[in-house]
Design a protein around this motif. Structure first.
Motif, PDB file in Angstrom:
ATOM      1  N   ALA A  51       0.829  -1.211   0.000  1.00 20.40           N
ATOM      2  CA  ALA A  51       0.000   0.000   0.000  1.00 20.40           C
ATOM      3  C   ALA A  51       0.860   1.256   0.000  1.00 20.40           C
ATOM      4  CB  ALA A  51      -0.939  -0.006   1.200  1.00 20.40           C
ATOM      5  N   LEU A  52       1.993   1.218   0.720  1.00 23.83           N
ATOM      6  CA  LEU A  52       2.870   2.386   0.779  1.00 23.83           C
ATOM      7  C   LEU A  52       3.419   2.757  -0.593  1.00 23.83           C
ATOM      8  CD1 LEU A  52       4.859   1.645   4.069  1.00 23.83           C
ATOM      9  CD2 LEU A  52       3.285   3.552   3.680  1.00 23.83           C
ATOM     10  N   GLN A  53       3.541   1.768  -1.484  1.00 24.22           N
ATOM     11  CA  GLN A  53       4.053   2.042  -2.831  1.00 24.22           C
ATOM     12  C   GLN A  53       2.951   1.886  -3.878  1.00 24.22           C
ATOM     13  OE1 GLN A  53       8.088  -0.259  -2.127  1.00 24.22           O
ATOM     14  NE2 GLN A  53       8.364   1.168  -3.825  1.00 24.22           N
ATOM     15  N   SER A  54       1.724   2.218  -3.480  1.00 23.35           N
ATOM     16  CA  SER A  54       0.575   2.231  -4.396  1.00 23.35           C
ATOM     17  C   SER A  54      -0.100   3.597  -4.304  1.00 23.35           C
ATOM     18  CB  SER A  54      -0.427   1.124  -4.041  1.00 23.35           C
ATOM     19  OG  SER A  54       0.164  -0.149  -4.129  1.00 23.35           O
ATOM     20  N   ASP A  55      -0.982   3.870  -5.254  1.00 25.18           N
ATOM     21  CA  ASP A  55      -1.738   5.126  -5.268  1.00 25.18           C
ATOM     22  C   ASP A  55      -2.888   5.000  -4.278  1.00 25.18           C
ATOM     23  OD1 ASP A  55      -3.062   7.444  -5.747  1.00 25.18           O
ATOM     24  OD2 ASP A  55      -3.448   7.077  -7.882  1.00 25.18           O
ATOM     25  N   ARG A  56      -2.745   5.639  -3.103  1.00 24.23           N
ATOM     26  CA  ARG A  56      -3.738   5.505  -2.031  1.00 24.23           C
ATOM     27  C   ARG A  56      -4.769   6.620  -2.034  1.00 24.23           C
ATOM     28  NH1 ARG A  56      -0.967   6.251   2.654  1.00 24.23           N
ATOM     29  NH2 ARG A  56       1.068   6.666   1.713  1.00 24.23           N
ATOM     30  N   ARG A  57      -4.787   7.450  -3.089  1.00 23.07           N
ATOM     31  CA  ARG A  57      -5.757   8.535  -3.167  1.00 23.07           C
ATOM     32  C   ARG A  57      -7.137   7.992  -3.489  1.00 23.07           C
ATOM     33  NH1 ARG A  57      -2.747  12.132  -7.554  1.00 23.07           N
ATOM     34  NH2 ARG A  57      -2.705  10.016  -8.466  1.00 23.07           N
ATOM     35  N   LEU A  58      -8.144   8.645  -2.925  1.00 20.48           N
ATOM     36  CA  LEU A  58      -9.530   8.280  -3.214  1.00 20.48           C
ATOM     37  C   LEU A  58     -10.055   9.201  -4.312  1.00 20.48           C
ATOM     38  CD1 LEU A  58     -11.210   7.516   0.241  1.00 20.48           C
ATOM     39  CD2 LEU A  58     -10.695   5.912  -1.585  1.00 20.48           C
ATOM     40  N   ALA A  72      -1.793   1.295   6.819  1.00 25.54           N
ATOM     41  CA  ALA A  72      -2.176   0.265   7.795  1.00 25.54           C
ATOM     42  C   ALA A  72      -3.680   0.038   7.827  1.00 25.54           C
ATOM     43  CB  ALA A  72      -1.675   0.645   9.186  1.00 25.54           C
ATOM     44  N   THR A  73      -4.458   0.999   7.325  1.00 24.95           N
ATOM     45  CA  THR A  73      -5.911   0.903   7.388  1.00 24.95           C
ATOM     46  C   THR A  73      -6.459  -0.079   6.353  1.00 24.95           C
ATOM     47  OG1 THR A  73      -6.024   3.184   8.191  1.00 24.95           O
ATOM     48  CG2 THR A  73      -8.053   2.262   7.320  1.00 24.95           C
ATOM     49  N   TYR A  74      -5.671  -0.430   5.335  1.00 24.11           N
ATOM     50  CA  TYR A  74      -6.171  -1.355   4.318  1.00 24.11           C
ATOM     51  C   TYR A  74      -6.568  -2.703   4.924  1.00 24.11           C
ATOM     52  CZ  TYR A  74      -5.206   1.543   0.254  1.00 24.11           C
ATOM     53  OH  TYR A  74      -5.246   2.544  -0.686  1.00 24.11           O
ATOM     54  N   ILE A  75      -5.934  -3.070   6.026  1.00 25.25           N
ATOM     55  CA  ILE A  75      -6.247  -4.344   6.682  1.00 25.25           C
ATOM     56  C   ILE A  75      -7.710  -4.392   7.094  1.00 25.25           C
ATOM     57  CG2 ILE A  75      -5.643  -5.850   8.627  1.00 25.25           C
ATOM     58  CD1 ILE A  75      -2.873  -4.561   8.599  1.00 25.25           C
ATOM     59  N   ILE A  76      -8.323  -3.228   7.256  1.00 31.42           N
ATOM     60  CA  ILE A  76      -9.704  -3.178   7.722  1.00 31.42           C
ATOM     61  C   ILE A  76     -10.665  -3.821   6.718  1.00 31.42           C
ATOM     62  CG2 ILE A  76     -10.529  -0.992   6.756  1.00 31.42           C
ATOM     63  CD1 ILE A  76     -11.584  -0.307   9.542  1.00 31.42           C
ATOM     64  N   PHE A  77     -10.264  -3.882   5.429  1.00 31.93           N
ATOM     65  CA  PHE A  77     -11.140  -4.514   4.447  1.00 31.93           C
ATOM     66  C   PHE A  77     -11.332  -6.000   4.744  1.00 31.93           C
ATOM     67  CE2 PHE A  77      -9.716  -0.793   1.959  1.00 31.93           C
ATOM     68  CZ  PHE A  77     -10.956  -0.311   1.568  1.00 31.93           C
ATOM     69  N   PRO A 108      10.869   8.739  -0.534  1.00 33.83           N
ATOM     70  CA  PRO A 108      12.326   8.832  -0.323  1.00 33.83           C
ATOM     71  C   PRO A 108      12.926   7.644   0.408  1.00 33.83           C
ATOM     72  CG  PRO A 108      11.116  10.374   1.094  1.00 33.83           C
ATOM     73  CD  PRO A 108      10.133   9.839   0.113  1.00 33.83           C
ATOM     74  N   ARG A 109      12.139   6.958   1.196  1.00 33.36           N
ATOM     75  CA  ARG A 109      12.671   5.820   1.954  1.00 33.36           C
ATOM     76  C   ARG A 109      12.502   4.502   1.218  1.00 33.36           C
ATOM     77  NH1 ARG A 109      10.944   5.635   8.063  1.00 33.36           N
ATOM     78  NH2 ARG A 109      12.570   4.040   7.950  1.00 33.36           N
ATOM     79  N   ARG A 110      11.566   4.449   0.241  1.00 35.20           N
ATOM     80  CA  ARG A 110      11.261   3.167  -0.390  1.00 35.20           C
ATOM     81  C   ARG A 110      11.506   3.165  -1.887  1.00 35.20           C
ATOM     82  NH1 ARG A 110       9.051  -0.411   2.871  1.00 35.20           N
ATOM     83  NH2 ARG A 110       8.376   0.289   4.915  1.00 35.20           N
ATOM     84  N   GLY A 111      11.095   4.185  -2.606  1.00 35.19           N
ATOM     85  CA  GLY A 111      11.276   4.205  -4.051  1.00 35.19           C
ATOM     86  C   GLY A 111      10.029   4.698  -4.757  1.00 35.19           C
ATOM     87  N   ALA A 112       9.889   4.315  -6.029  1.00 38.07           N
ATOM     88  CA  ALA A 112       8.787   4.797  -6.855  1.00 38.07           C
ATOM     89  C   ALA A 112       7.440   4.302  -6.340  1.00 38.07           C
ATOM     90  CB  ALA A 112       8.990   4.347  -8.304  1.00 38.07           C
ATOM     91  N   ILE A 113       6.444   5.216  -6.422  1.00 35.04           N
ATOM     92  CA  ILE A 113       5.078   4.873  -6.028  1.00 35.04           C
ATOM     93  C   ILE A 113       4.304   4.493  -7.288  1.00 35.04           C
ATOM     94  CG2 ILE A 113       2.940   5.714  -4.996  1.00 35.04           C
ATOM     95  CD1 ILE A 113       4.639   7.625  -3.329  1.00 35.04           C
ATOM     96  N   SER A 114       3.736   3.312  -7.293  1.00 31.74           N
ATOM     97  CA  SER A 114       3.037   2.796  -8.466  1.00 31.74           C
ATOM     98  C   SER A 114       1.758   3.580  -8.727  1.00 31.74           C
ATOM     99  CB  SER A 114       2.712   1.314  -8.279  1.00 31.74           C
ATOM    100  OG  SER A 114       1.905   0.827  -9.322  1.00 31.74           O
TER     101      SER A 114
END
Length: 589
Positions: free
Chosen positions: A355-362, A372-377, A447-453
């Motif tokens: 999730a950290l390297q995905s597009d989390r915008r609604l 961390a909230t994705y686990i709620i699904f 900056p800590r992980r890399g490109a966001i998909s």
């Protein structure tokens, strides 16, 4: 309120039992709901609390949390032993609930009183922040200790205590027990959802003092509800050390290992069940025949006037032997459950990194779903599925199969393990898509992980939904399985197996990750499967690996499920037996 009729056996009058049943459920379920809201609301964000309020380094805080979680899960074993041997479930739950409340109160005080934690640090480098003093750390750890004592008593006992409130000899009571296990897990997922949203929001955006005070107050309500219902509870009396009885059987069988078993064990072996026993009378089975030797009567064996063996370490009854066989049969199923949990662990850890390297915008909104909230699904799936399954699907399956639960408990577990395989396959496919878009069409850089998909984080939902369904089938069935298949005087120990399995699977998952990381990081062709930047790794390969492991686990489980004989069954391996009907009396306090 169900009542078990009073009767006399061998001149001993047994007390009439009044089962609270549904009337006891508001107190039992209410107690458990508030207890879970309290404990989960306190523990779900502890890692952030230790790093932000106590100024601990990430590695130190992580180690403390891992030790705390492992200890509280393993504490269920001694807690269950003390419960089944000395105190009973009611006293254990009462003491443990108060201990949990005091532990939460201590943690709340560490946040509310300035002298109980280090001064707030504004520095960007955590190394320059002032850490906790010896006494601040001691006070904090005392709160953890109280929570461990509370968790060690509550977790293995609350399920068995709730099921004790139903009469196992009536149709309504049997349905009530099965429904109780479903609703128990429903309250657990509900508590997780509330904790990961409302309580975590208060802790992060309002204040830690209020964020910890709220679950502490909820735990106080849990204690109050528990004690208010005292007068209508069924309280099963402890029946001595259940592990001592198992040890005697194995010792007696070892001493008589060279003796030959009689041709008709049912007629020739020592068979005595004392009227004070709370365990159901079990028929003789032909599995593990070497243990039957503990019941061979030799000239050296003496029997007391009441029918008991003069030396219980040399002669044991068929009943005691069959109870040990129940424990041996459960072990392979428990091992399979432990392997199954590894798939769940991935849906709670690496999904967050995905999730950290995905597009989390609604949509077009600027709001981003916290990783961390994705686990709620997964929890939402459980919350929706359990009432549908309990109220709509089970009644229809019951008409088709004639089984009380619609299908057997082992069949439910098998379905759940199969769904775990599907979950890992979906996870691998989605990760491959996420990584491809991360390399070709990134929308930004972490900056800590890399490109966001550019892949939407909502594509993670299918694997979480499938994981939630898998959990609904497998874990609920396992909890009910341990309750029903363990002897009555060991049900709290049976309840602790789930938590010990969770702890062991966490260690196994860490071991698997370490092995994969060490093996793959040196290869030039493939590279590290699990690097910090997932776009440079092969997490999809790791998911396939876990999927293969679950497929092998499914085959292993199927073999032992076909071999398994339910408690009380001497013939069929596919039929669950209501063992309570063999002995309807319970000794109560």
């Amino acid at each position: 309120m169900d009542k078990a009729m009073e009767k006399k056996e061998d001149g001993v009058s047994t007390k009439e039992i009044s089962y609270g049943g549904i009337k006891a459920m508001p107190f039992v379920i209410g107690n458990e709901t508030f207890e879970k809201l309290g404990t989960i609301g306190t523990s779900s964000n502890l890692l952030v609390y230790l790093t932000t309020v106590f100024n601990m380094k990430s590695i130190t805080a992580t180690n403390i949390i891992n030790i705390f979680n492992g200890t509280i899960n393993f504490a269920t074993l001694p807690g269950a032993f003390l419960c089944d041997t000395y105190f009973g479930r009611y006293k254990t739950l009462g003491f443990a609930s108060v201990s949990s409340f005091l532990g939460m109160l201590v943690l709340t005080l560490t946040a509310a009183i300035e002298t109980m934690h280090p001064p707030h640090c504004e520095a960007e480098e955590s190394s320059s922040c002032r850490g906790p003093t010896f006494w601040q750390m001691a006070f904090l750890l005392s709160g953890f200790g109280l929570l461990v004592i509370g968790g060690g008593g509550i977790r293995p006992c609350n399920l068995a205590f709730g099921a004790d409130q139903f009469n196992p000899n009536t149709e309504s009571g049997k349905r009530g027990i099965s429904s109780f296990f479903n609703w128990y897990y429903f309250t657990f997922t509900f508590a997780m959802m509330v904790s990961l949203t409302i309580i975590v929001y208060v802790q992060a955006d309002v204040s830690w003092a209020w964020g910890l005070a709220i679950p502490t107050f909820l735990m106080f309500l849990s204690c109050a509800l528990f004690f208010v219902g005292t007068r209508i509870y069924v309280k099963v009396k402890p029946d001595g050390s259940p592990l001592a009885s198992a040890s005697r059987v194995m010792a007696a069988a070892a001493k008589k290992r060279k003796l030959k078993l009689p041709d008709q064990p049912c007629l020739s072996l020592y068979d005595c069940v004392l009227s004070s026993s709370i365990n159901s009378k079990l028929p003789h089975t032909d599995q593990f025949r070497f243990v039957d030797k503990a019941a061979i009567i030799t000239p050296q064996d003496q029997i007391n006037h009441d029918g008991s063996a003069a030396n219980p370490w040399r002669l044991c009854s068929i009943q005691q032997v069959e109870e040990v066989k129940c424990l041996i049969r459960v072990i392979p199923i428990w091992i399979s459950a432990m392997i199954y949990y590894i798939a769940l662990v991935q849906q709670q850890t690496y999904v967050v990194f995905q999730a950290l390297q995905s597009d989390r915008r609604l949509g077009s909104l600027n709001f981003k779903i916290p990783a961390a909230t994705y686990i709620i699904f997964s929890m939402i799936t459980l919350t929706i599925w359990i009432p549908i399954y309990d109220r709509m699907i089970i009644p229809r399956l019951r008409k088709l199969t004639g089984k009380e639960g619609g299908i057997t408990l082992l069949q439910k577990m098998g379905i759940g393990i199969f769904l775990a395989v599907i979950t890992m396959l979906i996870s691998a496919i989605v990760e491959n898509k996420r990584k491809t878009l991360g390399l070709t069409e990134p929308i930004g850089i972490d900056p800590r992980r890399g490109a966001i998909s550019s892949m939407s984080g909502l594509w993670l939902v299918p694997q979480l939904v499938m994981g939630g369904l898998s959990e609904a089938f497998t874990i609920i069935a396992q909890i009910e399985f341990y309750y029903k298949q363990f002897p009555e005087n060991m049900r709290s120990i049976g309840g602790s197996l789930s938590f010990v399995g969770f702890a062991m699977s966490s260690y196994l998952s860490s071991l698997l990750i370490s092995i994969v990381h060490q093996v793959t990081k040196g290869g030039d062709a493939n590279g590290d499967w699990l690097p910090q930047d997932l776009n440079k790794g092969k997490l999809d390969y790791f998911y396939y690996l876990v999927g293969v492991l679950q497929a092998l686990n499914l085959g292993y489980f199927t073999v032992f499920a076909r071999w398994y004989k339910y408690k009380g069954s001497s013939i069929s391996t596919s039929v669950e037996v209501d063992t309570e009907k063999f002995n309807s009396e319970r000794v109560i306090v």
